[in-house]
Enzyme design. Structure first.
Site, PDB file in Angstrom:
ATOM      1  N   SER A 141      -9.111  -2.258  -3.275  1.00  0.00           N
ATOM      2  CA  SER A 141      -7.712  -2.304  -2.872  1.00  0.00           C
ATOM      3  C   SER A 141      -7.304  -3.738  -2.604  1.00  0.00           C
ATOM      4  CB  SER A 141      -7.488  -1.465  -1.607  1.00  0.00           C
ATOM      5  OG  SER A 141      -6.219  -1.728  -1.057  1.00  0.00           O
ATOM      6  N   LYS A 142      -6.202  -4.157  -3.227  1.00  0.00           N
ATOM      7  CA  LYS A 142      -5.672  -5.494  -2.978  1.00  0.00           C
ATOM      8  C   LYS A 142      -5.332  -5.663  -1.501  1.00  0.00           C
ATOM      9  CE  LYS A 142      -3.802  -9.500  -4.283  1.00  0.00           C
ATOM     10  NZ  LYS A 142      -4.587 -10.611  -4.814  1.00  0.00           N
ATOM     11  N   ARG A 143      -4.845  -4.585  -0.886  1.00  0.00           N
ATOM     12  CA  ARG A 143      -4.470  -4.651   0.531  1.00  0.00           C
ATOM     13  C   ARG A 143      -5.672  -4.952   1.417  1.00  0.00           C
ATOM     14  NH1 ARG A 143      -0.914   0.721   0.947  1.00  0.00           N
ATOM     15  NH2 ARG A 143      -1.489   0.916  -1.227  1.00  0.00           N
TER      16      ARG A 143
END
Length: 491
Positions: free
Chosen positions: A255-257
């Site tokens: 996940s980029k987050r």
């Protein structure tokens, strides 16, 4: 419009970066189309206006071009089923939704946000999944007409069957059945007139002649809804290929987050585009037959090898060590000139001296570098010799110590001073001739040279390569400094 060839599509939302999982979807769609002599389409799905990021479409274009996943039809080059941007197809989507209303497969819903929020809150309190309760499902034509005439905002919902099951076939997971009672009356057209992702997908895939839909397993639960739409229109259902997620570990998705790398991040960290693409291909797919154990594939070779039966049902763990290994293999296969070009920005992060031969530095680095970002730390001694302890001259393997190093460096200095042509081969020849004259082992002489010119025990290349990197004047200066430092310690 009908087509007689395989047609796949990559349909990203322009949200600002290219996630590893997104790039893998694009790659598999490209490989499937090309392996079957078909066409690969690019469609921009921008119906969710709130998530759009300025410049994100350029990120999509640039990533696909850099990786060689060139599309046959798309927004920038057109094609027989244009337009290829979903927001430009809005009127078309609305017409098909109205057709479903006429067929009794969809309906107007006038429920406002306050009612929906209250309904969902009660469902959560009761331990239910939130869903629409069908409040507007059976409004009479007169009631609908009255509300439309009054200008009451509405959405259009799909009318799901409430009994029976819906079964769909997936090329990876086989037949999957879902109880229709579990299906929510999903929104097809939002209050702003835009189609939802799910509805626009079905309409556009059909009108664009998409034969195979490749997407993540998070869409498995939506597939029955898609099939019911296809059936409602009387359209042929494409073949589904759902691919399991790319995982950070056994329990977490990438996940980029959470700070996990996008394609752009990996390039910025010093990974080669070809290596990234090669590694991503192996995240959930493996070749068959004689190449089953093979790891290194060019894009044309992947086209030749790719088949759907190589796709795994199991999630793929993103293994950075394996990516490092594959990237290192690509680095080793480059010509010195190619590696020098790729490595130069990283070399210049650590080496500002314009007189240093960066090609010689690249020669010493190529065999010892797996990721380009490793370069600066390996060569931080080149611009300035670090302070170092004479204990570095001690090597049990080479049988050297500060006492043996001093006479060796004193013997090396005049040999290098006499060299007119100061490059790796001439330095090698001169020092190996000295080794023969002195009757010592190679490391007994070369280890002290390495320490004197680098001030480090681990370097990209030995003393010969480092001297070639530094040039004659700087190499001699450092050897003289090493001699003096050893003398001062023995005084």
């Amino acid at each position: 419009m009908t087509f007689d060839h395989v047609r796949t599509r990559f349909a990203p939302s322009p949200t600002g970066y290219m996630h590893v999982g997104n790039l893998r979807t694009a790659l598999y769609a490209y490989l499937l189309a090309k392996s079957k002599g078909g066409r690969f389409l690019l469609r921009i799905e921008d119906t969710d206006q709130e998530r759009l990021v300025e410049g994100a479409v350029d990120v999509i274009y640039n990533t696909l071009r850099e990786t060689g996943l060139l599309w046959d039809e798309g927004p920038d080059i057109g094609g027989p089923v244009a337009p290829y941007v979903q927001s430009e197809r809005m009127k078309m989507h609305k017409q098909y939704a109205l057709e479903l209303i006429e067929k009794g497969k969809a309906y107007y819903c006038f429920c406002d946000k306050e009612r929906l929020d209250e309904m969902h809150a009660k469902q959560r309190e009761a331990g239910e999944f939130t869903h629409y309760d069908g409040h507007c499902r059976n409004l009479s034509k007169e009631e609908v007409a009255e509300k439309l005439a009054a200008g009451i905002p509405y959405v259009i919902r799909q009318k799901m069957p409430t009994t029976g099951t819906t079964t769909f076939h997936d090329e990876t997971f086989g037949d999957i059945s879902v109880e229709n009672s579990e299906l929510d009356d999903q929104i097809l057209i939002k209050a702003d007139g835009m189609a939802t992702y799910n509805f626009a997908n079905v309409v556009d895939d059909h009108l664009m002649g998409i034969t195979h839909v490749i997407r993540g397993t998070e869409y498995l639960s939506s597939s029955p809804k898609y099939n019911l739409l296809y059936e409602a229109f009387g359209w042929e259902i494409p073949k589904y290929v759902h691919v399991s997620p790319v995982m950070k570990n056994a329990t977490e998705k990438l996940s980029k987050r959470n700070g996990d790398a996008s394609y752009q991040d990996l390039v910025a960290k010093g990974y080669l585009t070809e290596a990234i693409l090669n590694y991503i291909a192996l995240l959930g797919w493996s070749p068959k037959g004689e190449n089953a154990e093979r790891e290194i594939f060019t894009l044309p070779e992947l086209v030749q090898e790719f088949s759907l039966d190589g796709i795994s049902k199991s999630p793929a763990i993103f293994d950075i060590l394996k990516l490092n290994h594959i990237n290192g293999e690509y680095i080793r296969r480059m010509s010195v000139e190619q590696f020098h070009e790729a490595a130069l920005p990283w070399i210049r992060q650590a080496v500002k001296n314009p007189n240093v031969d960066t090609l010689e530095i690249a020669k010493g680095l190529q065999a010892r570098t797996n990721v380009l970002s490793e370069i600066p730390e390996q060569i931080d001694f080149i611009d300035q010799l670090p302070e170092y302890s004479n204990e570095l001259y001690t090597s049990k393997k080479m049988k050297t110590n500060p006492q043996t190093a001093l006479p060796i460096l004193e013997a090396v200095l005049p040999v290098l001073e006499k060299l007119e042509d100061f490059h790796e081969q001439s330095i090698h020849d001169a020092l190996f001739q000295l080794i023969q004259q002195l009757g010592v082992k190679n490391g007994y002489l070369l280890w002290p040279v390495r320490v004197a010119v680098s001030g480090k025990a681990l370097t990209p290349g030995g003393g010969i390569e480092i001297c070639a990197m530094l040039g004659k004047e700087e190499s001699l200066r450092r050897i003289r400094k090493g001699i003096q430092q050893l003398k001062d310690a023995q005084a």
